[in-house]
Design an enzyme around this catalytic site. Structure first.
Site, PDB file in Angstrom:
ATOM      1  CG  HIS A 163      11.371  -3.796  59.731  1.00  0.00           C
ATOM      2  ND1 HIS A 163      11.520  -3.683  61.089  1.00  0.00           N
ATOM      3  CD2 HIS A 163      11.850  -2.643  59.197  1.00  0.00           C
ATOM      4  CE1 HIS A 163      12.047  -2.499  61.370  1.00  0.00           C
ATOM      5  NE2 HIS A 163      12.268  -1.848  60.240  1.00  0.00           N
ATOM      6  CD  GLU A 164      12.351  -2.049  55.406  1.00  0.00           C
ATOM      7  OE1 GLU A 164      11.806  -0.916  55.357  1.00  0.00           O
ATOM      8  OE2 GLU A 164      13.360  -2.277  56.086  1.00  0.00           O
ATOM      9  CD  GLU A 197      12.737   2.011  62.088  1.00  0.00           C
ATOM     10  OE1 GLU A 197      12.436   0.813  62.260  1.00  0.00           O
ATOM     11  OE2 GLU A 197      13.229   2.430  61.027  1.00  0.00           O
TER      12      GLU A 197
END
Length: 492
Positions: A263-264, A293
Protein backbone atom coordinates in the site's frame (compact mmCIF):
# COMPACT_ATOMS: atom_id res chain seq x y z
CA UNK A 1 10.15 31.99 -24.24
CA UNK A 2 11.27 34.29 -21.41
CA UNK A 3 9.60 33.58 -18.07
CA UNK A 4 7.56 36.63 -16.96
CA UNK A 5 9.42 38.36 -14.13
CA UNK A 6 6.66 38.42 -11.49
CA UNK A 7 5.79 34.78 -12.09
CA UNK A 8 9.49 33.90 -11.90
CA UNK A 9 9.90 35.75 -8.61
CA UNK A 10 6.83 33.98 -7.27
CA UNK A 11 8.23 30.59 -8.32
CA UNK A 12 11.46 31.33 -6.46
CA UNK A 13 9.52 32.16 -3.28
CA UNK A 14 7.62 28.88 -3.49
CA UNK A 15 10.86 27.02 -4.06
CA UNK A 16 12.12 28.47 -0.76
CA UNK A 17 8.94 27.34 0.98
CA UNK A 18 9.37 23.86 -0.49
CA UNK A 19 12.91 23.57 0.93
CA UNK A 20 11.61 24.17 4.45
CA UNK A 21 8.73 21.75 3.87
CA UNK A 22 11.34 19.19 2.85
CA UNK A 23 12.94 19.45 6.28
CA UNK A 24 9.53 19.46 7.94
CA UNK A 25 8.67 16.16 6.23
CA UNK A 26 11.91 14.54 7.41
CA UNK A 27 11.26 15.79 10.93
CA UNK A 28 7.86 14.10 10.82
CA UNK A 29 9.41 10.86 9.60
CA UNK A 30 12.14 10.91 12.25
CA UNK A 31 9.64 11.49 15.03
CA UNK A 32 7.61 8.46 13.96
CA UNK A 33 10.56 6.13 13.42
CA UNK A 34 13.80 7.04 15.17
CA UNK A 35 13.26 9.72 17.81
CA UNK A 36 13.55 8.59 21.45
CA UNK A 37 10.59 9.27 23.72
CA UNK A 38 12.61 11.86 25.61
CA UNK A 39 12.83 14.03 22.52
CA UNK A 40 9.07 14.56 22.26
CA UNK A 41 8.78 17.93 24.01
CA UNK A 42 11.75 19.53 22.31
CA UNK A 43 10.76 18.19 18.90
CA UNK A 44 7.22 19.52 19.29
CA UNK A 45 8.60 22.99 20.01
CA UNK A 46 11.06 22.83 17.11
CA UNK A 47 8.45 21.63 14.62
CA UNK A 48 6.00 24.26 15.81
CA UNK A 49 8.67 26.91 15.20
CA UNK A 50 9.30 25.51 11.71
CA UNK A 51 5.57 25.43 10.94
CA UNK A 52 5.25 29.08 11.94
CA UNK A 53 8.22 29.99 9.74
CA UNK A 54 6.67 28.24 6.73
CA UNK A 55 3.36 29.92 7.51
CA UNK A 56 5.06 33.31 7.60
CA UNK A 57 6.68 32.67 4.23
CA UNK A 58 3.28 31.74 2.76
CA UNK A 59 1.61 34.82 4.22
CA UNK A 60 4.28 37.39 3.31
CA UNK A 61 2.68 40.50 1.71
CA UNK A 62 5.13 40.10 -1.18
CA UNK A 63 3.40 36.87 -2.25
CA UNK A 64 0.01 38.54 -2.58
CA UNK A 65 1.56 41.36 -4.60
CA UNK A 66 3.36 38.93 -6.89
CA UNK A 67 0.21 36.82 -7.33
CA UNK A 68 -1.74 39.84 -8.55
CA UNK A 69 1.06 40.99 -10.85
CA UNK A 70 1.68 37.51 -12.28
CA UNK A 71 -2.02 37.05 -12.97
CA UNK A 72 -1.85 39.70 -15.72
CA UNK A 73 1.33 38.30 -17.30
CA UNK A 74 1.34 36.06 -20.42
CA UNK A 75 1.64 32.54 -19.00
CA UNK A 76 1.57 29.09 -20.57
CA UNK A 77 -1.30 26.77 -19.53
CA UNK A 78 1.06 24.91 -17.17
CA UNK A 79 2.31 28.14 -15.60
CA UNK A 80 -1.29 29.28 -15.24
CA UNK A 81 -2.13 26.00 -13.47
CA UNK A 82 0.84 26.50 -11.15
CA UNK A 83 -0.31 30.05 -10.42
CA UNK A 84 -3.76 28.73 -9.50
CA UNK A 85 -2.20 26.29 -7.03
CA UNK A 86 0.02 29.04 -5.62
CA UNK A 87 -3.01 31.24 -5.02
CA UNK A 88 -4.92 28.38 -3.38
CA UNK A 89 -2.06 27.63 -0.96
CA UNK A 90 -1.49 31.30 -0.20
CA UNK A 91 -5.14 32.02 0.53
CA UNK A 92 -5.36 28.91 2.75
CA UNK A 93 -2.35 30.09 4.74
CA UNK A 94 -3.48 33.70 5.00
CA UNK A 95 -6.76 32.64 6.55
CA UNK A 96 -5.02 31.19 9.62
CA UNK A 97 -3.22 33.23 12.30
CA UNK A 98 0.35 32.18 13.07
CA UNK A 99 -0.51 31.63 16.73
CA UNK A 100 -3.08 28.98 15.79
CA UNK A 101 -0.64 27.24 13.44
CA UNK A 102 2.00 27.13 16.17
CA UNK A 103 -0.40 25.98 18.88
CA UNK A 104 -1.90 23.24 16.71
CA UNK A 105 1.49 21.93 15.56
CA UNK A 106 2.89 21.77 19.07
CA UNK A 107 -0.25 20.23 20.53
CA UNK A 108 -0.64 17.57 17.83
CA UNK A 109 2.99 16.51 18.11
CA UNK A 110 2.57 16.00 21.83
CA UNK A 111 -0.80 14.27 21.43
CA UNK A 112 0.49 11.88 18.74
CA UNK A 113 3.54 10.94 20.78
CA UNK A 114 1.46 10.28 23.90
CA UNK A 115 -1.11 8.37 21.82
CA UNK A 116 1.39 5.63 21.01
CA UNK A 117 1.57 4.39 24.61
CA UNK A 118 -1.99 5.38 25.48
CA UNK A 119 -3.36 3.31 22.64
CA UNK A 120 -1.11 0.39 23.52
CA UNK A 121 -2.42 0.52 27.10
CA UNK A 122 -6.09 1.13 26.16
CA UNK A 123 -5.81 4.35 28.17
CA UNK A 124 -8.87 6.28 27.02
CA UNK A 125 -8.92 8.40 30.18
CA UNK A 126 -5.39 9.59 29.45
CA UNK A 127 -6.04 10.11 25.74
CA UNK A 128 -9.42 11.86 25.89
CA UNK A 129 -8.17 15.21 27.29
CA UNK A 130 -5.42 15.34 24.66
CA UNK A 131 -7.86 14.62 21.84
CA UNK A 132 -10.35 17.13 23.21
CA UNK A 133 -7.71 19.85 23.07
CA UNK A 134 -6.84 18.90 19.47
CA UNK A 135 -10.49 18.86 18.37
CA UNK A 136 -11.05 22.28 19.94
CA UNK A 137 -8.21 23.73 17.86
CA UNK A 138 -9.37 21.94 14.69
CA UNK A 139 -12.87 23.36 15.19
CA UNK A 140 -11.34 26.83 15.45
CA UNK A 141 -9.28 26.19 12.33
CA UNK A 142 -12.33 24.88 10.45
CA UNK A 143 -14.42 27.91 11.42
CA UNK A 144 -11.74 30.34 10.20
CA UNK A 145 -11.11 28.47 6.94
CA UNK A 146 -14.83 28.12 6.31
CA UNK A 147 -15.49 31.83 6.73
CA UNK A 148 -12.57 32.69 4.44
CA UNK A 149 -13.82 30.39 1.66
CA UNK A 150 -17.56 30.59 2.05
CA UNK A 151 -17.76 26.96 3.18
CA UNK A 152 -19.14 25.11 6.17
CA UNK A 153 -16.46 24.29 8.77
CA UNK A 154 -16.30 20.61 7.82
CA UNK A 155 -16.28 21.36 4.10
CA UNK A 156 -13.32 23.65 4.74
CA UNK A 157 -11.45 20.72 6.29
CA UNK A 158 -12.36 18.47 3.37
CA UNK A 159 -11.05 21.15 1.04
CA UNK A 160 -7.55 20.79 2.53
CA UNK A 161 -7.37 17.21 1.30
CA UNK A 162 -9.94 17.14 -1.53
CA UNK A 163 -10.12 20.62 -3.07
CA UNK A 164 -13.59 21.29 -4.42
CA UNK A 165 -15.27 18.35 -2.66
CA UNK A 166 -18.12 18.93 -0.22
CA UNK A 167 -19.68 16.71 2.43
CA UNK A 168 -23.02 16.60 0.61
CA UNK A 169 -21.32 15.00 -2.41
CA UNK A 170 -19.64 12.37 -0.25
CA UNK A 171 -22.89 11.71 1.60
CA UNK A 172 -24.62 11.04 -1.72
CA UNK A 173 -21.91 8.55 -2.73
CA UNK A 174 -21.82 6.84 0.68
CA UNK A 175 -25.62 6.63 0.94
CA UNK A 176 -25.69 4.79 -2.39
CA UNK A 177 -22.99 2.39 -1.14
CA UNK A 178 -25.09 1.67 1.95
CA UNK A 179 -27.91 0.39 -0.27
CA UNK A 180 -25.86 -2.58 -1.51
CA UNK A 181 -22.80 -3.10 0.70
CA UNK A 182 -24.46 -4.78 3.74
CA UNK A 183 -26.04 -7.45 1.53
CA UNK A 184 -22.78 -7.94 -0.37
CA UNK A 185 -20.88 -8.57 2.86
CA UNK A 186 -23.40 -11.26 3.85
CA UNK A 187 -23.38 -12.84 0.38
CA UNK A 188 -19.58 -12.99 0.25
CA UNK A 189 -19.34 -14.55 3.71
CA UNK A 190 -21.84 -17.21 2.67
CA UNK A 191 -19.96 -17.75 -0.58
CA UNK A 192 -16.67 -18.19 1.27
CA UNK A 193 -18.06 -20.38 4.06
CA UNK A 194 -16.97 -23.60 2.34
CA UNK A 195 -13.36 -22.50 1.92
CA UNK A 196 -10.86 -24.66 3.82
CA UNK A 197 -9.49 -23.02 6.95
CA UNK A 198 -5.91 -21.85 6.55
CA UNK A 199 -3.56 -20.85 9.33
CA UNK A 200 -0.84 -18.22 9.01
CA UNK A 201 2.44 -19.49 10.42
CA UNK A 202 4.58 -17.24 12.59
CA UNK A 203 7.56 -15.68 10.88
CA UNK A 204 10.41 -13.55 12.16
CA UNK A 205 10.54 -9.82 11.58
CA UNK A 206 13.89 -10.18 9.78
CA UNK A 207 12.37 -12.54 7.23
CA UNK A 208 9.33 -10.34 6.77
CA UNK A 209 11.53 -7.32 6.23
CA UNK A 210 13.49 -9.13 3.51
CA UNK A 211 10.18 -10.11 1.89
CA UNK A 212 8.92 -6.51 2.03
CA UNK A 213 12.05 -5.15 0.38
CA UNK A 214 11.91 -7.79 -2.35
CA UNK A 215 8.26 -7.03 -3.13
CA UNK A 216 8.98 -3.29 -3.21
CA UNK A 217 11.60 -4.00 -5.87
CA UNK A 218 9.08 -6.08 -7.84
CA UNK A 219 6.73 -3.08 -7.75
CA UNK A 220 9.36 -0.73 -9.09
CA UNK A 221 10.24 1.23 -5.94
CA UNK A 222 13.46 3.20 -6.48
CA UNK A 223 15.66 2.62 -3.42
CA UNK A 224 18.00 5.32 -4.66
CA UNK A 225 15.16 7.72 -3.87
CA UNK A 226 13.69 6.18 -0.73
CA UNK A 227 13.79 3.65 2.09
CA UNK A 228 11.62 1.41 4.28
CA UNK A 229 11.45 1.69 8.07
CA UNK A 230 9.18 0.71 10.97
CA UNK A 231 6.57 2.83 12.76
CA UNK A 232 3.54 2.21 14.97
CA UNK A 233 1.26 3.22 12.08
CA UNK A 234 2.37 2.58 8.47
CA UNK A 235 2.73 5.74 6.40
CA UNK A 236 4.40 7.26 3.38
CA UNK A 237 6.33 10.48 3.95
CA UNK A 238 9.39 12.39 2.90
CA UNK A 239 9.45 14.24 -0.41
CA UNK A 240 9.83 13.32 -4.09
CA UNK A 241 13.41 12.17 -4.47
CA UNK A 242 13.56 11.06 -0.82
CA UNK A 243 10.53 8.90 -0.07
CA UNK A 244 10.32 7.47 3.45
CA UNK A 245 7.76 4.71 3.87
CA UNK A 246 7.11 2.63 6.96
CA UNK A 247 5.36 -0.58 7.88
CA UNK A 248 4.81 -2.54 11.07
CA UNK A 249 5.49 -6.22 11.61
CA UNK A 250 3.48 -8.84 13.48
CA UNK A 251 5.19 -12.19 13.89
CA UNK A 252 1.83 -13.99 13.86
CA UNK A 253 0.55 -12.33 10.68
CA UNK A 254 3.03 -11.62 7.88
CA UNK A 255 0.21 -10.50 5.59
CA UNK A 256 -0.34 -7.35 7.65
CA UNK A 257 3.16 -6.03 7.03
CA UNK A 258 3.30 -7.32 3.45
CA UNK A 259 0.15 -5.54 2.31
CA UNK A 260 0.75 -2.36 4.29
CA UNK A 261 4.16 -2.23 2.58
CA UNK A 262 2.54 -2.72 -0.82
CA UNK A 263 0.00 0.00 0.00
CA UNK A 264 2.68 2.50 1.01
CA UNK A 265 4.75 1.56 -2.04
CA UNK A 266 1.83 2.71 -4.19
CA UNK A 267 1.95 6.09 -2.45
CA UNK A 268 5.72 6.26 -2.93
CA UNK A 269 5.63 5.33 -6.61
CA UNK A 270 3.22 8.21 -7.17
CA UNK A 271 5.59 10.63 -5.41
CA UNK A 272 8.63 9.24 -7.25
CA UNK A 273 6.77 9.68 -10.54
CA UNK A 274 5.69 13.30 -10.05
CA UNK A 275 6.97 15.65 -12.80
CA UNK A 276 10.63 16.46 -12.18
CA UNK A 277 10.40 19.74 -14.08
CA UNK A 278 7.83 21.00 -11.56
CA UNK A 279 9.56 19.78 -8.41
CA UNK A 280 9.41 22.42 -5.69
CA UNK A 281 6.35 24.09 -7.21
CA UNK A 282 2.70 23.59 -6.16
CA UNK A 283 1.82 22.21 -9.61
CA UNK A 284 4.43 19.49 -9.10
CA UNK A 285 2.75 18.12 -6.00
CA UNK A 286 0.27 15.24 -5.74
CA UNK A 287 -3.21 16.22 -6.87
CA UNK A 288 -5.30 15.27 -3.80
CA UNK A 289 -5.45 12.66 -1.08
CA UNK A 290 -8.12 10.65 -2.93
CA UNK A 291 -5.86 10.47 -5.98
CA UNK A 292 -2.98 9.55 -3.66
CA UNK A 293 -5.09 6.80 -2.10
CA UNK A 294 -6.15 5.64 -5.55
CA UNK A 295 -2.52 4.83 -6.24
CA UNK A 296 -1.84 3.00 -2.98
CA UNK A 297 -5.12 1.08 -3.28
CA UNK A 298 -4.47 0.30 -6.93
CA UNK A 299 -1.21 -1.34 -5.85
CA UNK A 300 -2.70 -3.09 -2.83
CA UNK A 301 -6.17 -4.06 -3.99
CA UNK A 302 -6.23 -4.01 -7.79
CA UNK A 303 -2.74 -5.46 -8.35
CA UNK A 304 -1.52 -7.37 -5.30
CA UNK A 305 -4.80 -9.16 -4.55
CA UNK A 306 -5.39 -9.98 -8.21
CA UNK A 307 -4.66 -13.38 -9.72
CA UNK A 308 -1.87 -12.08 -11.92
CA UNK A 309 0.41 -10.79 -9.15
CA UNK A 310 -0.50 -13.43 -6.58
CA UNK A 311 1.65 -16.03 -8.32
CA UNK A 312 4.97 -14.13 -8.07
CA UNK A 313 3.97 -12.92 -4.60
CA UNK A 314 3.42 -16.51 -3.50
CA UNK A 315 6.85 -17.48 -4.77
CA UNK A 316 8.47 -14.66 -2.83
CA UNK A 317 6.53 -15.47 0.35
CA UNK A 318 7.62 -19.10 0.18
CA UNK A 319 11.21 -18.12 -0.62
CA UNK A 320 11.63 -15.70 2.27
CA UNK A 321 9.41 -17.26 4.93
CA UNK A 322 9.99 -20.94 4.21
CA UNK A 323 6.27 -21.59 3.70
CA UNK A 324 4.63 -23.79 1.08
CA UNK A 325 1.58 -21.80 0.05
CA UNK A 326 -0.04 -22.24 -3.33
CA UNK A 327 -1.24 -19.18 -5.22
CA UNK A 328 -4.82 -20.29 -4.60
CA UNK A 329 -4.22 -20.51 -0.87
CA UNK A 330 -2.67 -17.05 -0.79
CA UNK A 331 -5.61 -15.76 -2.82
CA UNK A 332 -8.01 -17.18 -0.24
CA UNK A 333 -6.05 -15.58 2.60
CA UNK A 334 -5.84 -12.19 0.93
CA UNK A 335 -9.46 -12.03 -0.23
CA UNK A 336 -11.08 -13.42 2.90
CA UNK A 337 -13.95 -11.20 3.99
CA UNK A 338 -14.27 -11.07 7.76
CA UNK A 339 -15.62 -8.03 9.58
CA UNK A 340 -13.01 -6.76 12.02
CA UNK A 341 -12.30 -3.88 14.35
CA UNK A 342 -9.11 -2.54 12.74
CA UNK A 343 -9.39 -0.34 9.68
CA UNK A 344 -5.86 -0.85 8.36
CA UNK A 345 -6.33 -4.63 8.50
CA UNK A 346 -9.83 -4.59 6.99
CA UNK A 347 -10.61 -6.54 3.85
CA UNK A 348 -11.57 -4.75 0.66
CA UNK A 349 -15.31 -5.35 1.07
CA UNK A 350 -15.81 -4.22 4.66
CA UNK A 351 -13.30 -1.36 4.49
CA UNK A 352 -15.83 1.30 3.38
CA UNK A 353 -17.78 0.68 6.60
CA UNK A 354 -14.81 1.90 8.60
CA UNK A 355 -14.61 5.06 6.50
CA UNK A 356 -18.33 5.81 6.66
CA UNK A 357 -18.19 5.50 10.46
CA UNK A 358 -15.30 7.97 10.68
CA UNK A 359 -16.94 10.35 8.21
CA UNK A 360 -20.08 10.53 10.35
CA UNK A 361 -18.00 10.94 13.52
CA UNK A 362 -15.89 13.72 12.04
CA UNK A 363 -18.88 15.75 10.91
CA UNK A 364 -20.43 15.46 14.36
CA UNK A 365 -17.17 16.30 16.17
CA UNK A 366 -16.78 19.45 14.09
CA UNK A 367 -20.36 20.69 14.33
CA UNK A 368 -20.34 19.99 18.07
CA UNK A 369 -23.16 17.43 18.09
CA UNK A 370 -20.68 14.79 19.29
CA UNK A 371 -18.27 15.37 22.16
CA UNK A 372 -14.99 13.55 22.57
CA UNK A 373 -16.30 12.14 25.86
CA UNK A 374 -19.15 10.43 24.00
CA UNK A 375 -16.96 9.11 21.18
CA UNK A 376 -16.46 5.56 22.59
CA UNK A 377 -20.22 4.97 22.82
CA UNK A 378 -20.79 6.47 19.36
CA UNK A 379 -18.10 4.18 17.97
CA UNK A 380 -19.46 1.06 19.64
CA UNK A 381 -23.01 1.72 18.37
CA UNK A 382 -21.80 2.43 14.84
CA UNK A 383 -19.59 -0.67 14.69
CA UNK A 384 -22.45 -2.84 15.89
CA UNK A 385 -24.75 -1.32 13.27
CA UNK A 386 -22.30 -1.54 10.36
CA UNK A 387 -20.37 -4.74 11.09
CA UNK A 388 -22.06 -6.41 14.06
CA UNK A 389 -19.02 -5.92 16.31
CA UNK A 390 -18.62 -4.25 19.69
CA UNK A 391 -15.77 -2.07 20.93
CA UNK A 392 -17.14 -1.71 24.46
CA UNK A 393 -14.17 -1.09 26.83
CA UNK A 394 -11.84 -1.78 23.88
CA UNK A 395 -11.02 1.75 22.78
CA UNK A 396 -7.50 0.84 21.59
CA UNK A 397 -9.20 -1.10 18.80
CA UNK A 398 -12.01 1.41 18.53
CA UNK A 399 -11.81 5.18 18.50
CA UNK A 400 -8.12 5.28 19.50
CA UNK A 401 -6.78 3.13 16.66
CA UNK A 402 -5.93 5.76 14.03
CA UNK A 403 -3.17 8.35 14.00
CA UNK A 404 -5.14 10.92 11.99
CA UNK A 405 -7.14 12.56 14.77
CA UNK A 406 -4.22 12.85 17.23
CA UNK A 407 -2.33 14.79 14.54
CA UNK A 408 -5.36 16.96 13.79
CA UNK A 409 -6.23 15.53 10.36
CA UNK A 410 -10.01 15.66 10.18
CA UNK A 411 -11.48 15.60 6.69
CA UNK A 412 -8.90 13.05 5.54
CA UNK A 413 -10.75 9.75 5.97
CA UNK A 414 -13.22 10.03 3.05
CA UNK A 415 -10.18 10.05 0.74
CA UNK A 416 -9.65 6.34 1.38
CA UNK A 417 -12.95 5.15 -0.07
CA UNK A 418 -12.97 7.80 -2.78
CA UNK A 419 -9.49 6.51 -3.61
CA UNK A 420 -10.75 2.92 -3.81
CA UNK A 421 -13.41 4.07 -6.25
CA UNK A 422 -10.88 5.94 -8.40
CA UNK A 423 -8.59 2.88 -8.34
CA UNK A 424 -11.34 0.64 -9.71
CA UNK A 425 -12.15 3.25 -12.35
CA UNK A 426 -8.49 3.47 -13.37
CA UNK A 427 -8.36 -0.31 -13.70
CA UNK A 428 -11.31 -0.18 -16.07
CA UNK A 429 -9.59 2.44 -18.21
CA UNK A 430 -6.29 0.52 -18.28
CA UNK A 431 -8.00 -2.70 -19.29
CA UNK A 432 -9.97 -0.91 -22.01
CA UNK A 433 -6.68 0.27 -23.50
CA UNK A 434 -4.16 -2.46 -22.66
CA UNK A 435 -6.18 -5.59 -21.94
CA UNK A 436 -6.81 -7.59 -18.77
CA UNK A 437 -4.40 -6.51 -16.02
CA UNK A 438 -4.02 -9.97 -14.48
CA UNK A 439 -3.08 -11.32 -17.89
CA UNK A 440 -0.61 -8.49 -18.46
CA UNK A 441 1.08 -9.29 -15.15
CA UNK A 442 1.11 -13.02 -15.89
CA UNK A 443 2.75 -12.24 -19.24
CA UNK A 444 5.52 -10.28 -17.52
CA UNK A 445 4.17 -6.90 -18.67
CA UNK A 446 3.63 -5.27 -15.27
CA UNK A 447 5.71 -2.32 -16.40
CA UNK A 448 3.12 -1.47 -19.03
CA UNK A 449 0.65 -0.81 -16.21
CA UNK A 450 3.16 1.43 -14.42
CA UNK A 451 3.91 3.27 -17.67
CA UNK A 452 0.19 3.95 -18.12
CA UNK A 453 -0.04 5.34 -14.57
CA UNK A 454 3.11 7.41 -15.11
CA UNK A 455 1.71 8.94 -18.28
CA UNK A 456 -1.87 9.49 -17.14
CA UNK A 457 -1.57 10.19 -13.39
CA UNK A 458 1.90 10.57 -11.92
CA UNK A 459 3.42 12.93 -14.49
CA UNK A 460 0.43 15.29 -14.24
CA UNK A 461 1.10 16.38 -10.66
CA UNK A 462 -1.40 19.15 -9.89
CA UNK A 463 -1.45 20.61 -13.38
CA UNK A 464 -5.07 19.46 -13.65
CA UNK A 465 -7.91 19.51 -11.14
CA UNK A 466 -8.99 16.17 -9.69
CA UNK A 467 -11.99 15.99 -12.00
CA UNK A 468 -9.95 17.02 -15.03
CA UNK A 469 -7.29 14.44 -14.18
CA UNK A 470 -9.65 11.51 -13.73
CA UNK A 471 -11.74 12.51 -16.76
CA UNK A 472 -8.67 12.77 -18.99
CA UNK A 473 -7.44 9.37 -17.77
CA UNK A 474 -10.72 7.43 -17.86
CA UNK A 475 -13.13 9.40 -20.01
CA UNK A 476 -15.52 10.22 -17.16
CA UNK A 477 -15.64 11.87 -13.75
CA UNK A 478 -15.89 9.78 -10.57
CA UNK A 479 -18.22 6.85 -11.19
CA UNK A 480 -18.72 4.63 -8.09
CA UNK A 481 -20.26 1.91 -10.25
CA UNK A 482 -16.76 0.77 -11.24
CA UNK A 483 -16.02 0.03 -7.57
CA UNK A 484 -19.29 -1.83 -7.08
CA UNK A 485 -18.69 -3.88 -10.23
CA UNK A 486 -15.13 -4.69 -9.13
CA UNK A 487 -16.26 -6.01 -5.73
CA UNK A 488 -19.08 -8.12 -7.16
CA UNK A 489 -16.80 -9.56 -9.87
CA UNK A 490 -13.96 -10.42 -7.50
CA UNK A 491 -15.92 -11.76 -4.55
CA UNK A 492 -19.00 -13.35 -6.12
Amino acid sequence: MTTPKHYQALSQEFQRIYHFQHLQALGDWDQATMMPMGGSHGRAEAMAELAVHIHQLKTAPLLLELLDCADSEPLSPSQRANLTEMRYQTLQANALPSALVQAKTQLTYQCEHAWRDQRKNNDWQGFAPNLTAVIDLVREEAQILGEAQGLSPYDALLNKFEPGTQACQIEQVFNEVKTWLPDLIKQVQQHQASRPHLTIPASSIDKQQALSLDVMSLLGFDFNQGRLDVSSHPFSGGVPGDQRITTRYEEQDFLSALFSTIHETGHARYEQGLPLEWRGQPAGQARSMAIHESQSLFFEMQLARGKGLLSPLTAKVNQHLGTQFTATQLEHLTTQVTPGLIRVDADEVTYPCHIMLRFDAEKALIDGSLSVADLPDFWDNAMQSLLGLSTKDNDRNGCMQDIHWPVGELGYFPSYTLGAMYAAQLRGAIEAQLGNIDQLVSDGKLNRVFEWLQHNIWSKGSLLTTNELITAATGESLNPQHFKRHLFNRYL
